[in-house]
Motif scaffolding. Structure first.
Motif, mmCIF file in Angstrom:
data_model
loop_
_atom_site.group_PDB
_atom_site.id
_atom_site.type_symbol
_atom_site.label_atom_id
_atom_site.label_comp_id
_atom_site.label_asym_id
_atom_site.label_seq_id
_atom_site.Cartn_x
_atom_site.Cartn_y
_atom_site.Cartn_z
ATOM 1 N N THR A 1 0.851 -1.179 0.000
ATOM 2 C CA THR A 1 0.000 0.000 0.000
ATOM 3 C C THR A 1 0.888 1.229 0.000
ATOM 4 N N ASP A 2 0.383 2.288 -0.573
ATOM 5 C CA ASP A 2 1.111 3.550 -0.546
ATOM 6 C C ASP A 2 0.407 4.565 0.353
ATOM 7 N N ASP A 3 -0.550 4.074 1.108
ATOM 8 C CA ASP A 3 -1.310 4.949 2.009
ATOM 9 C C ASP A 3 -0.657 4.933 3.387
ATOM 10 N N PHE A 4 0.455 5.643 3.511
ATOM 11 C CA PHE A 4 1.148 5.694 4.793
ATOM 12 C C PHE A 4 1.839 7.045 4.936
ATOM 13 N N LYS A 5 2.253 7.322 6.139
ATOM 14 C CA LYS A 5 2.919 8.590 6.443
ATOM 15 C C LYS A 5 4.407 8.343 6.709
ATOM 16 N N PRO A 6 5.199 9.405 6.615
ATOM 17 C CA PRO A 6 6.620 9.251 6.968
ATOM 18 C C PRO A 6 6.768 8.834 8.426
ATOM 19 N N LEU A 7 7.869 8.231 8.747
ATOM 20 C CA LEU A 7 8.182 7.911 10.128
ATOM 21 C C LEU A 7 8.532 9.180 10.890
ATOM 22 N N THR A 8 8.253 9.167 12.168
ATOM 23 C CA THR A 8 8.757 10.232 13.036
ATOM 24 C C THR A 8 10.178 9.850 13.427
ATOM 25 N N ILE A 9 11.149 10.680 13.023
ATOM 26 C CA ILE A 9 12.552 10.329 13.234
ATOM 27 C C ILE A 9 12.833 10.135 14.720
ATOM 28 N N GLY A 10 13.447 8.990 15.034
ATOM 29 C CA GLY A 10 13.810 8.704 16.410
ATOM 30 C C GLY A 10 12.684 8.128 17.239
ATOM 31 N N GLN A 11 11.632 7.643 16.593
ATOM 32 C CA GLN A 11 10.499 7.082 17.342
ATOM 33 C C GLN A 11 10.362 5.597 17.058
ATOM 34 N N GLY A 12 10.470 4.782 18.106
ATOM 35 C CA GLY A 12 10.268 3.357 17.979
ATOM 36 C C GLY A 12 8.823 2.983 18.150
ATOM 37 N N GLU A 13 8.549 1.671 18.242
ATOM 38 C CA GLU A 13 7.172 1.213 18.401
ATOM 39 C C GLU A 13 7.141 -0.011 19.298
ATOM 40 N N LYS A 14 6.220 0.021 20.261
ATOM 41 C CA LYS A 14 6.037 -1.122 21.145
ATOM 42 C C LYS A 14 5.081 -2.098 20.478
ATOM 43 N N LEU A 15 5.537 -3.334 20.292
ATOM 44 C CA LEU A 15 4.757 -4.328 19.567
ATOM 45 C C LEU A 15 4.027 -5.302 20.487
ATOM 46 N N ARG A 16 4.475 -5.411 21.745
ATOM 47 C CA ARG A 16 3.887 -6.404 22.656
ATOM 48 C C ARG A 16 4.148 -5.980 24.096
ATOM 49 N N GLU A 17 3.190 -6.201 24.951
ATOM 50 C CA GLU A 17 3.345 -5.900 26.368
ATOM 51 C C GLU A 17 3.919 -7.104 27.108
ATOM 52 N N GLY A 18 4.567 -6.829 28.233
ATOM 53 C CA GLY A 18 5.119 -7.885 29.070
ATOM 54 C C GLY A 18 5.820 -7.263 30.266
ATOM 55 N N GLN A 19 5.911 -8.016 31.362
ATOM 56 C CA GLN A 19 6.435 -7.462 32.609
ATOM 57 C C GLN A 19 7.833 -7.948 32.967
ATOM 58 N N ALA A 20 8.232 -9.111 32.469
ATOM 59 C CA ALA A 20 9.496 -9.693 32.927
ATOM 60 C C ALA A 20 10.710 -8.981 32.357
ATOM 61 N N ALA A 21 10.597 -8.509 31.140
ATOM 62 C CA ALA A 21 11.724 -7.854 30.476
ATOM 63 C C ALA A 21 11.205 -7.192 29.211
ATOM 64 N N THR A 22 12.057 -6.355 28.612
ATOM 65 C CA THR A 22 11.746 -5.752 27.315
ATOM 66 C C THR A 22 12.801 -6.176 26.311
ATOM 67 N N LEU A 23 12.355 -6.848 25.276
ATOM 68 C CA LEU A 23 13.233 -7.251 24.174
ATOM 69 C C LEU A 23 13.155 -6.179 23.095
ATOM 70 N N VAL A 24 14.275 -5.471 22.905
ATOM 71 C CA VAL A 24 14.317 -4.377 21.933
ATOM 72 C C VAL A 24 15.090 -4.861 20.714
ATOM 73 N N SER A 25 14.386 -5.037 19.616
ATOM 74 C CA SER A 25 15.032 -5.488 18.393
ATOM 75 C C SER A 25 15.156 -4.336 17.408
ATOM 76 N N ILE A 26 16.039 -4.525 16.431
ATOM 77 C CA ILE A 26 16.175 -3.532 15.379
ATOM 78 C C ILE A 26 16.215 -4.253 14.037
ATOM 79 N N GLY A 27 15.487 -3.716 13.074
ATOM 80 C CA GLY A 27 15.453 -4.324 11.756
ATOM 81 C C GLY A 27 14.535 -5.525 11.691
#
Length: 625
Positions: free
Chosen positions: A484-510
């Motif tokens: 789709t081409d119906d999207f907006k530019p990214l906000t530079i320097g803004q990540g996204e939380k994909l899943r909630e959890g309490q034990a730890a936060t797994l931060v992936s890139i790419g």
């Protein structure tokens, strides 16, 4: 398998072969290469084109005493077969098998590790100097393709070789031009005769005689040299190399065994640096490769009878093709956008762009440094250049990125293809250092999209950026998300939380984001609930999100397809230290070593970066804490 190749124990055995047997051997080599590469994939066209030259080299030279340095190494399969690796050849480019490139640890006949272009002349000159320092008399030969000769490094080496005047032979393998029957035959005849013992002795004795002539001797010598140079310029294109002080010989037919052998024998007796111009045909002896040498340059498994490449039907578009197609759409809307590549138009997906916008497309040849600084110059004139380049090749232009683009804060975009592990090409081609060598440069923004739609968003974001911008994506196919081409530019320097959890936060890139989600599901089955964050940007990091997660769970796990040294995980740790936060941190990525060849999945599993390996590591980390 025929008997000549099978019974060949060392390249020295070639000296007992007749010319007819050498010709038969050439066909045997081609058959073996085609058969093997049809199963393993590899660099086929270039290896087929240099079979006769490889045989002639080993027939005349005495490897490993004489040093043969292959540029890039795309063309070295016949060399491997002639130097004792026939029984291992079916492991070509496989995990724990032989490399697709020359490697010193693999054979004493491989005297220099290669994989990137244009290094052979410099290395050969260094070996010639080392030989002379040890007062030895072995031969040193560099084999370089016409494509590799476009790089500045090759010309720097030519200039120095002429200055040092050491005995060495440079073979220019020219597979981009055909041999004119008349000029080629005449030039070949002249080259062989002008390097024969009789001619060289005649030339030397004539020079001595002319110098002895009273009063006019020196003038006569200069006149003779000018006459010879003019004649050479008339019948050969060698004056460029003569200007470097390098004796030029050629062009000669690279598929004529007797011409190759005679010329090599003659040139090996000359003093000083010499260059033999050899004209070959890529894919020689296999019609599909001759008809389409670009396809069979680096090809996957194929049906050797039809030449049809084996593909997975219904596979999602590759990241490279998504990039190429969307760049055309962006260019339709922004006339300032131009595309630059360094001899990788097909590999970087720019063929559609080159066809639609020929005046805005620039292929600079194998000259990555020039590509980057060219882009900087364009940006100074208010263009928006996009430099499409493999991660491993941008390493060659590091200073240009830093000094010419980032120091001036110019709006140059780098489309960094082949980020991460690339599989069978091995350590020279894995793109696993870019996160480390880019993130410490001021002014640059680095986005690492998790899928093909996020890649498009990063590309759109780059067009609005007023400074250097990098988006890094892997080799291979996307996830098959609905385009789709119906999207907006990214906000530079803004990540996204994909899943909630309490034990730890797994931060992936790419593209590890999908793996991270799968790991979270497996851990949940074990009763361990972790949050998953897609960082999106290596630089700048989403400080607010990462700091909040560190305070919330106290356990931060980073995941990257890059070496750990100086990479994404290091950036996150530095962020925590800067803000005086000290959560328990676990960094997951590639070790401080050069990663061997193998399929992408094999290499991830080998280093514990597949879903099962990551699940085990994270569970152990959390249990210990």
């Amino acid at each position: 398998m025929s008997h000549l190749l099978e019974n060949l124990e060392t390249p020295a055995d070639l000296k007992d072969f007749s010319l007819n047997e050498l010709t038969v051997l050439a066909q045997e080599l081609r058959d073996e290469i085609i058969n093997t590469v049809s199963h393993t994939g590899g660099h086929l066209a270039s290896s087929l084109g240099i079979v006769e030259l490889t045989i002639a080299l080993h027939y005349v030279m005495n490897s490993p005493r004489d040093k043969i340095i292959w540029d890039v190494g795309h063309q070295a399969y016949a060399h491997k077969l002639l130097t004792g690796r026939l029984n291992l050849f079916n492991t070509l480019r496989q995990l724990d098998g032989i490399s697709g490139f020359p490697k010193r640890k693999e054979s004493p006949h491989d005297c220099f590790d290669v994989g990137h272009s244009s290094t052979s002349i410099s290395a050969a000159l260094g070996m010639a100097v080392g030989r002379d320092c040890k007062e030895l008399n072995n031969k040193v030969v560099a084999v370089i393709g016409d494509g590799s000769l476009t790089a500045g490094l090759a010309f720097e080496a030519l200039n120095h070789a002429g200055h040092l005047d050491r005995n060495m032979i440079i073979i220019l393998n020219d597979n981009e031009m055909s041999i004119s029957p008349n000029v080629g035959a005449l030039s070949s005849f002249l080259s062989r005769k002008m390097t024969s013992r009789l001619f060289v002795r005649f030339k030397r004795e004539t020079e001595i005689f002319l110098k002895s002539v009273p009063r006019f001797g020196k003038d006569l010598v200069q006149l003779a040299k000018r006459t010879e140079d003019s004649f050479k310029a008339f019948v050969t294109p060698g004056m460029l190399f003569e200007a470097f002080g390098i004796e030029y010989v050629g062009p000669i037919d690279g598929h004529s065994m007797d011409e190759l052998i005679e010329t090599l024998q003659n040139v090996s007796r000359l003093d000083g640096p010499s260059l033999i111009h050899v004209v070959t045909r890529k894919g020689k002896g296999y019609q599909p490769a001759e008809d389409n040498p670009a396809l069979f340059h680096g090809v996957g498994p194929f049906d050797k009878t039809s030449g049809k490449v084996k593909t997975t039907t219904g596979a999602p578009p590759s990241y490279t093709s998504v990039f190429g197609e969307y760049l055309c759409q962006l260019a339709e809307k922004d006339s300032r956008l131009v595309a630059i590549t360094a001899a990788m138009c097909t590999g970087t997906g720019l063929v559609p762009f080159a066809e639609r916008f020929p005046k805005r497309f620039f292929d600079v040849g194998i000259a990555e440094q020039h590509a980057v600084t060219l882009a900087a110059g364009m940006a100074c004139e208010e263009l928006r250049p996009v430099v499409a380049i493999y991660s491993t090749f941008l390493q060659r232009a590091y200073d240009n990125v830093l000094h010419d683009v980032c120091l001036q804060n110019l709006p140059v975009t780098f489309a960094l293809d082949r980020g991460g592990l690339v599989g069978a090409d091995g350590p020279t081609h894995h793109g696993v250092f870019d996160l480390s060598y880019l993130r410490h440069i001021p002014n640059v923004t680095v986005a690492v999209p998790r899928d093909e739609l996020e890649l498009k968003r990063a590309m759109l974001t780059a067009t609005t950026s007023d400074g250097p911008f990098v988006y890094r994506y892997p080799r291979g196919n996307g996830l098959g998300l609905q385009q789709t081409d119906d999207f907006k530019p990214l906000t530079i320097g803004q990540g996204e939380k994909l899943r909630e959890g309490q034990a730890a936060t797994l931060v992936s890139i790419g593209t590890f984001a999908e793996t991270a989600m799968d790991v979270a599901v497996k851990l949940s089955e074990k009763g361990i609930e972790i949050a998953v964050v897609d960082a999106r940007f290596l630089k700048p990091l989403d400080q607010e999100l990462l700091i909040a997660e560190a305070r919330r769970t106290g356990n931060i796990i980073t995941l990257e397809e890059n070496v750990l040294a100086g990479g994404f995980g290091s950036a996150v740790m530095e962020l925590m230290e800067k803000n005086r936060l000290y959560p328990r941190v676990m960094r997951l990525g590639l070790p401080d070593e050069f990663i061997q060849q193998g399929s992408h999945d094999e290499l991830l599993k080998l280093h514990g970066l597949d879903v099962d390996g990551l699940t085990e590591k994270i569970a152990e980390f959390l249990e210990n804490n």
